[in-house]
Write an enzyme that holds these catalytic residues in place. Structure first.
Site, PDB file in Angstrom:
ATOM      1  N   GLU A 488      89.720  85.348 -75.841  1.00  0.00           N
ATOM      2  CA  GLU A 488      88.436  84.651 -76.003  1.00  0.00           C
ATOM      3  C   GLU A 488      87.447  85.057 -74.910  1.00  0.00           C
ATOM      4  OE1 GLU A 488      87.888  83.428 -78.750  1.00  0.00           O
ATOM      5  OE2 GLU A 488      89.966  83.224 -79.427  1.00  0.00           O
ATOM      6  N   HIS A 491      85.650  88.171 -75.939  1.00  0.00           N
ATOM      7  CA  HIS A 491      84.483  87.860 -76.780  1.00  0.00           C
ATOM      8  C   HIS A 491      83.321  87.393 -75.905  1.00  0.00           C
ATOM      9  CE1 HIS A 491      86.095  88.339 -80.762  1.00  0.00           C
ATOM     10  NE2 HIS A 491      87.024  87.417 -80.623  1.00  0.00           N
ATOM     11  N   HIS A 494      81.499  90.161 -74.140  1.00  0.00           N
ATOM     12  CA  HIS A 494      80.665  90.909 -75.082  1.00  0.00           C
ATOM     13  C   HIS A 494      79.316  90.192 -75.245  1.00  0.00           C
ATOM     14  CE1 HIS A 494      80.863  93.360 -79.119  1.00  0.00           C
ATOM     15  NE2 HIS A 494      80.089  93.925 -78.217  1.00  0.00           N
TER      16      HIS A 494
END
Length: 701
Positions: A488, A491, A494
């Protein structure tokens, strides 16, 4: 969300916190009664903005449109995102009612916006040469989005398209509620004898949960921190069978009446049956595809993705299944032989496999998940995660302050050279009223705002469902939990480390769905590196770091059952894709039976109802897209191979490689096609070889 039932008049005497877009969401002040009036205001503002920019004399200019329309819709999106987030992490009857009442209005507006032919015409009139590279990519995505959003439909077809979106949103929300309620409301109060073999920290948590309700025994639930250890460690096959049956029949026509709830009344599990909703959702998706001129929903799904066609995806999955099958068959043969010879289980049942697997792993590698877990205290793991991120991506992570929805939520900031890059909320423990699983979501996106010229920094939600600490000790994470946290956070990076200033292609925005898992799966690799692990472990009682000998056993066991696990993921992915190519009203259980006959190695019981809790596909945006995990795994394994190739003699990751990865992939966000970002980093097309090697399934194995 204490005080959620405060009187409406008292709550509305003060300014509505959902209308305050000046900073971070005021989670501690938001009440269910704020939702409707806030949306009245925000929807009206967005409506006015849409009318303004679609007037014939309004200029077809990217920035001029953004200054009015994007500013208004971003404000609406942020407020609704806040409400949706609370609905997922702090569910109450009052909030659920407010959310469900608002959902059709919000869905209707976004659907209409995405299919407005006046706005579509305005975007088509924007001269591409007037745009910078980021804006050109966003503009290209927008035009495609209008086509997929029904902007080219007319009359009755357009009306029906809008109706379909509303019906889908309501059905998906109901599906999600059924899964949450079926999971939350089930309980079994076990005796100490039944729980023989279950780890001490799990027993303590179960005992505390029963005592909190004034009950005897140990409260077991279908939440992962309770369910999984029972399946892995409980010696009682009957107890495992009881929990397994409840788990695989959740939210289905096969669910049984539950043990009495807190007030002593039994609960009929069938009230949460998702059968009809699955049929409804599939039929609506197929109808949407036909309206848009596609043969099926799978074609609609892959249109904006890296993959070209559903057939290409199906071929990819079947090819991978062929490569993984010999390894999977070997895994199953190992399990059967061990069960018969060592455990006296000659005919393993579905509820026995996790137990057998755990025992075989202990025997073969002389360690258990439970032993490893003692070294992974949540605070230490987090410190280790932050250390690797700070080192590789040249940032600093600091504690920060913000209003939160629960005392367990932490808030942090990410800086580079004293400059704020991003902030994030971290909500780790499982609890009632919180959706299961783990996810990253955006609170706001990096954006050079067109209204005030200020750079808006990104903010993320990172949500997990780990066991909480007991008896004053810190929470203990399994190694799988550690991997989930890193995933997670990938993510999150990003989203947060992007250097793109155009909102629609900043961070994860605009990234093809089947590439969006690259940074998350990439981060998982670090959970297996000694140089990383030794900095993030400390035994809960002694403070000693993870012993090298135990680490070596973990590495030896890393690809334990990787063949089986790969085939399991392919089973889910192939089922999802075939289901969405199968017409308007497929027999969704029959499709699953066919896929299992082709791919699965272990027979499933006839009562099992996997689709009924397959939230990724029926409530989570992965429809005809679940393959993205495997597709992106090829990219992430190959990207990580660059770090293996440049690691120092002691295994220390290269900061230079980290910088190149950050710049080529994380900072670029969705501003160019994902394959271009990948090639900018690796200098070539992706290869399957690294994935097979990482999972112990290389041709030379």
């Amino acid at each position: 969300m204490s005080g959620m039932t405060a009187s409406t008049s008292a709550a509305l005497d003060t300014p509505n916190p959902l209308l305050d877009a000046s900073g971070l969401p005021l989670f501690d002040r938001i009440r269910p009664e704020h939702v409707a009036p806030a949306l009245d205001t925000l929807l009206a503002e967005a409506e006015t903005a849409l009318d303004t920019v679609t007037k014939p004399d309004y200029p077809a200019d990217w920035k001029t449109i953004a200054k009015v329309l994007d500013v208004a819709t971003e404000r609406l999106g942020r407020a609704w995102g806040t409400v949706s987030h609370l609905n997922a992490v702090a569910d109450t009857p009052e909030l659920r009612a407010a959310y469900n009442a608002a959902l059709p209005r919000v869905t209707e507006f976004w659907t209409r916006l995405g299919s407005d032919e006046r706005l579509y015409a305005k975007y088509k009139a924007i001269a591409p040469e007037s745009l910078n590279a980021e804006q050109r990519q966003a503009h290209k995505n927008a035009l495609r989005g209008f086509v997929l959003g029904g902007a080219e439909l007319q009359g009755a077809a357009k009306e029906r398209y809008a109706q379909i979106q509303e019906e889908q949103a309501e059905a998906s929300q109901k599906f999600s509620e059924h899964v949450l309620d079926a999971t939350d409301h089930w309980a079994y109060y076990a005796t100490a004898d039944e729980l023989e073999g279950v780890p001490e920290d799990v027993l303590q948590a179960a005992r505390a949960a029963a005592q909190a309700e004034g009950r005897d025994g140990y409260k077991l639930s279908l939440q992962m921190p309770s369910y999984l250890p029972v399946m892995q460690f409980a010696k009682s096959s009957e107890l495992r069978r009881r929990l397994y049956r409840a788990f695989v029949t959740r939210a289905s026509d096969q669910a049984e009446a539950y043990a009495p709830g807190k007030d002593g009344t039994a609960i009929d599990g069938k009230q949460y049956d998702n059968t009809a909703l699955i049929g409804q959702i599939l039929a609506l998706r197929h109808e949407e595809a036909q309206l848009l001129g596609y043969r099926n929903y799978a074609e609609v799904s892959v249109a904006p993705k890296m993959a070209d066609t559903p057939e290409q995806v199906i071929t990819f999955l079947r090819d991978l299944a062929v490569k993984a099958r010999p390894y999977g068959e070997r895994d199953v043969a190992d399990l059967r032989a061990f069960a018969a010879q060592e455990l006296g289980i000659t005919d393993p049942q579905p509820w026995d496999w996790s137990f057998i697997s755990e025992k075989l792993k202990e025997a073969r590698y002389a360690y258990s998940e439970q032993e490893v877990k003692q070294y992974f205290t949540a605070p230490r793991v987090l410190a280790g995660l932050f250390k690797i991120v700070e080192t590789l991506f040249e940032v600093a992570i600091r504690e920060d302050q913000a209003p939160v929805w629960h005392p367990a939520v932490a808030f942090y900031r990410i800086e580079r050279g004293g400059q704020l890059l991003a902030q994030f909320y971290l909500d780790q423990p499982a609890r009632a009223g919180k959706r299961g699983g783990a996810w990253m979501d955006d609170v706001r996106t990096r954006w050079l705002r067109p209204d005030n010229g200020q750079l808006q920094t990104p903010v993320a939600h990172l949500v997990c469902n780990f066991a909480d600490g007991v008896n004053g000790k810190p929470a203990l994470l399994t190694h799988d939990d550690v991997i989930t946290l890193f995933h997670e956070f990938g993510h999150g990076l990003h989203h947060m480390l992007t250097q793109v200033n155009e909102r629609d292609v900043s961070g994860i925005s605009g990234v093809e769905w089947d590439a969006v898992e690259l940074p998350s799966q990439f981060m998982e690799n670090f959970c297996w590196e000694w140089e990383v692990l030794r900095h993030m472990t400390a035994h809960v009682d002694t403070g000693e770091p993870l012993p090298r000998a135990l680490y070596d056993k973990m590495i030896a066991a890393k690809n334990f059952q990787s063949g089986m696990q790969t085939l399991r993921q392919i089973e889910y992915s192939l089922y999802d894709m075939l289901l969405h190519t199968a017409g308007a009203k497929p027999d969704f259980m029959d499709v699953l039976r066919q896929v299992r006959a082709e791919v699965a190695l272990l027979p499933a019981p006839t009562f099992s109802r996997t689709p009924h809790t397959f939230s990724h596909v029926f409530a989570g945006g992965y429809a005809a897209g679940y393959y993205s995990y495997k597709w992106a795994e090829v990219l992430s394994a190959d990207a990580y191979a660059a770090f293996e190739e440049t690691a120092g003699p002691d295994g220390t990751p290269s900061v230079e490689t980290g910088r190149r990865y950050r710049q080529a992939i994380l900072e670029a966000g969705g501003s160019r096609p994902a394959i271009e970002s990948f090639k900018a980093f690796r200098g070539r097309e992706p290869s399957l070889e690294a994935l097979l090697r990482h999972q112990g399934m290389a041709e030379t194995a």
